[in-house]
Each structure stands twice: as C-alpha cells, then as structure tokens.
Design a protein around this motif. Structure first.
Motif, PDB file in Angstrom:
ATOM      1  N   TRP A  30       0.862  -1.171   0.000  1.00 21.76           N
ATOM      2  CA  TRP A  30       0.000   0.000   0.000  1.00 21.76           C
ATOM      3  C   TRP A  30       0.902   1.226   0.000  1.00 21.76           C
ATOM      4  O   TRP A  30       1.436   1.622   1.028  1.00 21.76           O
ATOM      5  N   MET A  31       1.075   1.787  -1.153  1.00 21.12           N
ATOM      6  CA  MET A  31       1.881   2.995  -1.256  1.00 21.12           C
ATOM      7  C   MET A  31       1.470   3.763  -2.495  1.00 21.12           C
ATOM      8  O   MET A  31       0.853   3.214  -3.404  1.00 21.12           O
ATOM      9  N   ASP A  32       1.757   5.032  -2.498  1.00 23.35           N
ATOM     10  CA  ASP A  32       1.434   5.919  -3.612  1.00 23.35           C
ATOM     11  C   ASP A  32      -0.053   5.844  -3.949  1.00 23.35           C
ATOM     12  O   ASP A  32      -0.877   6.070  -3.082  1.00 23.35           O
ATOM     13  N   ALA A  33      -0.421   5.477  -5.173  1.00 27.45           N
ATOM     14  CA  ALA A  33      -1.820   5.492  -5.618  1.00 27.45           C
ATOM     15  C   ALA A  33      -2.685   4.455  -4.904  1.00 27.45           C
ATOM     16  O   ALA A  33      -3.896   4.612  -4.805  1.00 27.45           O
ATOM     17  N   THR A  34      -2.081   3.372  -4.384  1.00 33.51           N
ATOM     18  CA  THR A  34      -2.874   2.338  -3.722  1.00 33.51           C
ATOM     19  C   THR A  34      -2.910   2.514  -2.205  1.00 33.51           C
ATOM     20  O   THR A  34      -3.369   1.628  -1.498  1.00 33.51           O
ATOM     21  N   ALA A  35      -2.436   3.630  -1.695  1.00 28.83           N
ATOM     22  CA  ALA A  35      -2.410   3.879  -0.251  1.00 28.83           C
ATOM     23  C   ALA A  35      -3.538   4.827   0.122  1.00 28.83           C
ATOM     24  O   ALA A  35      -3.316   5.998   0.398  1.00 28.83           O
ATOM     25  N   GLY A  36      -4.749   4.325   0.117  1.00 30.99           N
ATOM     26  CA  GLY A  36      -5.907   5.169   0.373  1.00 30.99           C
ATOM     27  C   GLY A  36      -6.199   5.426   1.831  1.00 30.99           C
ATOM     28  O   GLY A  36      -7.027   6.257   2.164  1.00 30.99           O
ATOM     29  N   GLY A  37      -5.547   4.697   2.737  1.00 31.92           N
ATOM     30  CA  GLY A  37      -5.781   4.913   4.160  1.00 31.92           C
ATOM     31  C   GLY A  37      -6.962   4.117   4.686  1.00 31.92           C
ATOM     32  O   GLY A  37      -7.482   3.212   4.029  1.00 31.92           O
TER      33      GLY A  37
ATOM     34  N   SER B 292     -10.662   8.164   0.270  1.00 33.17           N
ATOM     35  CA  SER B 292      -9.610   7.553  -0.560  1.00 33.17           C
ATOM     36  C   SER B 292      -9.359   6.089  -0.215  1.00 33.17           C
ATOM     37  O   SER B 292      -8.596   5.425  -0.905  1.00 33.17           O
ATOM     38  N   TRP B 293     -10.020   5.536   0.837  1.00 35.29           N
ATOM     39  CA  TRP B 293      -9.828   4.129   1.179  1.00 35.29           C
ATOM     40  C   TRP B 293     -10.175   3.226  -0.004  1.00 35.29           C
ATOM     41  O   TRP B 293      -9.655   2.131  -0.131  1.00 35.29           O
ATOM     42  N   ARG B 294     -11.021   3.713  -0.893  1.00 35.90           N
ATOM     43  CA  ARG B 294     -11.425   2.919  -2.066  1.00 35.90           C
ATOM     44  C   ARG B 294     -10.259   2.653  -3.011  1.00 35.90           C
ATOM     45  O   ARG B 294     -10.342   1.781  -3.861  1.00 35.90           O
ATOM     46  N   ASP B 295      -9.171   3.425  -2.871  1.00 35.61           N
ATOM     47  CA  ASP B 295      -7.991   3.223  -3.712  1.00 35.61           C
ATOM     48  C   ASP B 295      -7.088   2.099  -3.207  1.00 35.61           C
ATOM     49  O   ASP B 295      -6.145   1.713  -3.890  1.00 35.61           O
TER      50      ASP B 295
END
Length: 176
Positions: free
Chosen positions: A127-134, A140-143
């Motif tokens: 989970w980093m950059d574009a896939t780190a939605g929190g 942004s968790w959906r990312d």
C-alpha cells in the motif's frame, strides 16, 4: 484481556470519526493509528497491558505519557524486573493500565492465529502511492488494493490475515 492469553493477535486504535479527543492526544496516544497489544495481565493487583505503535517514517514513535508510562512514578523495582521494563522512550512500546486503555481506545481488533491444519494462500502487495488510500475514515480508502474471493465449497471457513513487517528488524523505519 483473556484473548491476550490465547491464539489471537490483538490490536487496538483510538478512532475519532472526525471528533477531537484532545485529552487522549495530550497523553501521547496517536489518533486513528493501529496499535498492537504485546502482552497483558494482572501484576501486583494492577491490570496492565503492553502496547506497541509502529515507528513513523523517521524511525520514531510517540508513546503514552500517563500512569505506567516510561517516566511514571508508579513503577517499583520488583515490577520493573518482573515485566522486563525498558525506559526507552522512543521504542514504540509502553505499559498502560486497563482502566486508562478503556478510557482512551475505542476499537479492538482480533486475529486468530492458524495452525498447520489450515490451507494457506499468500498474496503480497504494497500500500503505497496510488494504492495507499488509508482507513475508512477517508474517502480515498477505495484506492486500497482489493481482491474478490469466491468460495465454491459450502461450510468453508475463510480467515484473512494482514501483516506488516516489523520496521525494527530493518533499516526501513516502517517503509516496506
């Protein structure tokens, strides 16, 4: 506290849902951050728990500053020895009384550890950059990485475990 003595990994958090919790923050608890429970029990009539917070990107950790913290006067030499007490203020681990834990933490997470009788399937992802939605506190968790699991056998038990390598075992300071 009995789950701490079983085959469960236990974690906790002080989630806010956008509400301020200044008293909790003043005591050193980082809001909306996962902590792991290392151990706990009753010691000399005190219900104590040892918690750990992952190190931040600088290799540091903010710790509990209330009763039973590293600098607390509640410690005696017998308890220090019995609990292998460490006064390292930046190691990310600290002791907290059960009553204070209940006052300052709002969520508990439990994960049952598996034995060799289970079939395991491992997927590695980062989970980093574009896939780190929190976490789900943010839209942004959906990312975050997501997987669709289909179970075709009836009465199948599925357990999912997420793990994060221990930053203390590498020079990455929490970055993996």
């Amino acid at each position: 506290m009995e789950k701490m003595m079983s085959n469960h990994v236990v974690g906790c958090a002080s989630n806010t849902r956008g509400q301020p919790r200044t008293h909790t923050e003043e005591k050193g608890i980082v809001l909306n951050k996962a902590y792991s429970m290392v151990t706990g029990g009753e010691f000399e009539c005190n219900k104590l728990m040892r918690l750990r917070i992952p190190l931040d990107e600088n290799g540091e950790a903010r710790e509990w500053s209330g009763k039973w913290s590293d600098e607390s006067s509640a410690w005696n030499s017998r308890l220090r020895q019995m609990l292998a007490f460490s006064k390292k203020s930046d190691d990310g681990t600290f002791w907290i009384e059960y009553a204070d834990f209940c006052k300052h933490f709002t969520k508990i997470y439990m994960c049952r550890m598996l034995d060799d009788l289970w079939t395991r399937f491992t997927v590695k992802a980062r989970w980093m950059d574009a896939t780190a939605g929190g976490c789900t506190n943010f839209i942004s968790w959906r990312d975050n990485n997501q997987w669709l699991v289909t179970i075709r056998q009836p009465a199948t038990k599925l357990l999912i475990k997420l793990v994060q390598p221990d930053a203390r075992m590498s020079n990455g300071h929490g970055r993996h």
